[in-house]
Design an enzyme around this catalytic site. Structure first.
Site, PDB file in Angstrom:
ATOM      1  N   LYS A 231       0.849  -1.200   0.000  1.00 10.69           N
ATOM      2  CA  LYS A 231       0.000   0.000   0.000  1.00 10.69           C
ATOM      3  C   LYS A 231       0.889   1.257   0.000  1.00 10.69           C
ATOM      4  O   LYS A 231       1.884   1.282  -0.718  1.00 10.69           O
ATOM      5  CB  LYS A 231      -0.971  -0.052   1.173  1.00 10.69           C
ATOM      6  CG  LYS A 231      -1.781  -1.369   1.169  1.00 10.69           C
ATOM      7  CD  LYS A 231      -2.915  -1.394   2.129  1.00 10.69           C
ATOM      8  CE  LYS A 231      -3.646  -2.714   2.034  1.00 10.69           C
ATOM      9  NZ  LYS A 231      -4.788  -2.810   2.931  1.00 10.69           N
TER      10      LYS A 231
ATOM     11  N   HIS B 166      -8.510  -3.277  -6.199  1.00  8.05           N
ATOM     12  CA  HIS B 166      -8.430  -3.440  -4.750  1.00  8.05           C
ATOM     13  C   HIS B 166      -9.559  -2.634  -4.087  1.00  8.05           C
ATOM     14  O   HIS B 166      -9.942  -1.562  -4.573  1.00  8.05           O
ATOM     15  CB  HIS B 166      -7.062  -2.965  -4.235  1.00  8.05           C
ATOM     16  CG  HIS B 166      -6.850  -3.275  -2.795  1.00  8.05           C
ATOM     17  ND1 HIS B 166      -7.350  -2.482  -1.789  1.00  8.05           N
ATOM     18  CD2 HIS B 166      -6.236  -4.316  -2.189  1.00  8.05           C
ATOM     19  CE1 HIS B 166      -7.037  -3.024  -0.615  1.00  8.05           C
ATOM     20  NE2 HIS B 166      -6.360  -4.148  -0.832  1.00  8.05           N
TER      21      HIS B 166
ATOM     22  N   GLU C 112     -11.124 -10.724  -1.214  1.00  7.34           N
ATOM     23  CA  GLU C 112     -10.878  -9.962   0.011  1.00  7.34           C
ATOM     24  C   GLU C 112     -12.195  -9.357   0.492  1.00  7.34           C
ATOM     25  O   GLU C 112     -12.638  -8.322  -0.031  1.00  7.34           O
ATOM     26  CB  GLU C 112      -9.900  -8.821  -0.255  1.00  7.34           C
ATOM     27  CG  GLU C 112      -8.549  -9.255  -0.742  1.00  7.34           C
ATOM     28  CD  GLU C 112      -7.518  -8.159  -0.492  1.00  7.34           C
ATOM     29  OE1 GLU C 112      -6.609  -8.384   0.309  1.00  7.34           O
ATOM     30  OE2 GLU C 112      -7.652  -7.069  -1.066  1.00  7.34           O
TER      31      GLU C 112
HETATM   32  P1  PGA Z   1      -4.539  -6.340   5.596  1.00 11.52           P
HETATM   33  O1  PGA Z   1      -4.839  -5.828   4.104  1.00 11.52           O
HETATM   34  O2  PGA Z   1      -3.699  -7.575   5.481  1.00 11.52           O
HETATM   35  O3  PGA Z   1      -3.826  -5.206   6.245  1.00 11.52           O
HETATM   36  O4  PGA Z   1      -5.881  -6.614   6.237  1.00 11.52           O
HETATM   37  C1  PGA Z   1      -5.051  -6.747   3.069  1.00 11.52           C
HETATM   38  C2  PGA Z   1      -5.267  -6.035   1.764  1.00 11.52           C
HETATM   39  O5  PGA Z   1      -5.903  -4.985   1.739  1.00 11.52           O
HETATM   40  O6  PGA Z   1      -4.779  -6.480   0.701  1.00 11.52           O
END
Ligand code: PGA
Length: 250
Positions: free
Chosen positions: A10, A95, A165
């Site tokens: 990110k 995403h 996700e």
């Molecule tokens: P996280 O994020 O592992 O911090 O929950 C996962 C993602 O958004 O790909």
């Protein structure tokens, strides 16, 4: 089978120096552990410098988002050709955090089409915002899948990676249960096979959302997935070490 771990950095870390250190740690860990393939998606501005550290090995780099046009007046955007020129071998597409900024299924469709045409692996993110008592979340995921893959030719479906996700698990304290993931994997595969026939069986499915060292083994063993998309635990050296060690032993 080797588990595929996609590290979605990110908007982290804060400096190139920290990014280089984290990337070196990731590389070393991956080389010392069995059964893992690592793909790192750093902020795009770090792709070029990190590309120089990628050598033959089990860690590759990719981009967190791409534009579907080849070039032109798109301030702030990056084309697939530009990402590839910086050695990106995959692109995360759709995403949840991008969808929250206004990216819709139509944008995702165009990006997936461009990625397939330009020969970069699309990691297509799908997932419902919330779950109620009914099965409405399956419909949300079906629509996202159908629209994202609309322009993918049958013979290319094996090139696509799906990252499921659930939005409620991203950034949360608790991941989804392996059992629920197993059910979702079956659903995703069925939806893809309905459209693409037998070729759809070869699709890779990842789980993402609050993955860490405590839950990674369970999801890999029982979730019917090829791997994981990891946010927070991929940008903290300690959490990453624990996570990869547990994943390698799963
Ligand atoms: P996280 O994020 O592992 O911090 O929950 C996962 C993602 O958004 O790909």
């Amino acid at each position: 089978m080797k588990a595929l771990i996609v590290a979605n950095w990110k908007m982290n870390p804060r400096t190139l120096r920290e990014a280089t250190k984290l990337f070196e740690t990731t590389k070393k860990l991956t080389a010392s552990l069995k059964n893992l393939t690592l793909q790192v998606a750093p902020p795009a501005i770090y792709l070029q410098p990190l590309s120089k550290l990628v050598r033959a090995g089990r860690v590759s780099i990719g981009i967190q988002n791409v534009h579907f046009e080849e070039r032109g007046s798109y301030t702030g955007e990056i084309s697939i050709a530009q990402a590839k020129d910086s050695k990106a071998s995959f692109a995360i597409i759709g995403h949840a955090e991008r969808r929250m900024m206004g990216e819709g299924n139509e944008d995702v469709r165009k990006k997936v089409k461009a990625a397939i045409e330009k020969n970069i692996t699309p990691i297509v993110c799908v997932g419902e915002k919330e779950r109620g008592a009914d099965a409405a979340h399956f419909e949300v995921v079906r629509t996202q899948l159908q629209e994202a893959l609309l322009d993918v030719p049958e013979k290319k479906i094996g090139k696509v990676v799906i990252a499921y996700e659930p939005v409620w698990a991203i950034g949360a304290t608790k991941a989804m249960s392996p059992r629920d993931m197993h059910e979702m994997s079956i659903f995703i595969r069925k939806t893809i096979v309905e459209r693409f026939g037998n070729a759809g069986h070869s699709i890779k499915i990842l789980y993402g959302g609050a993955v860490d060292a405590t839950n990674v083994a369970g999801i890999l063993r029982e979730g019917d997935v090829s791997g994981l998309l990891v946010g927070r635990a991929s940008v903290d050296s300690e959490a990453l070490t624990a996570l990869l060690t547990a994943a390698s032993a799963a």
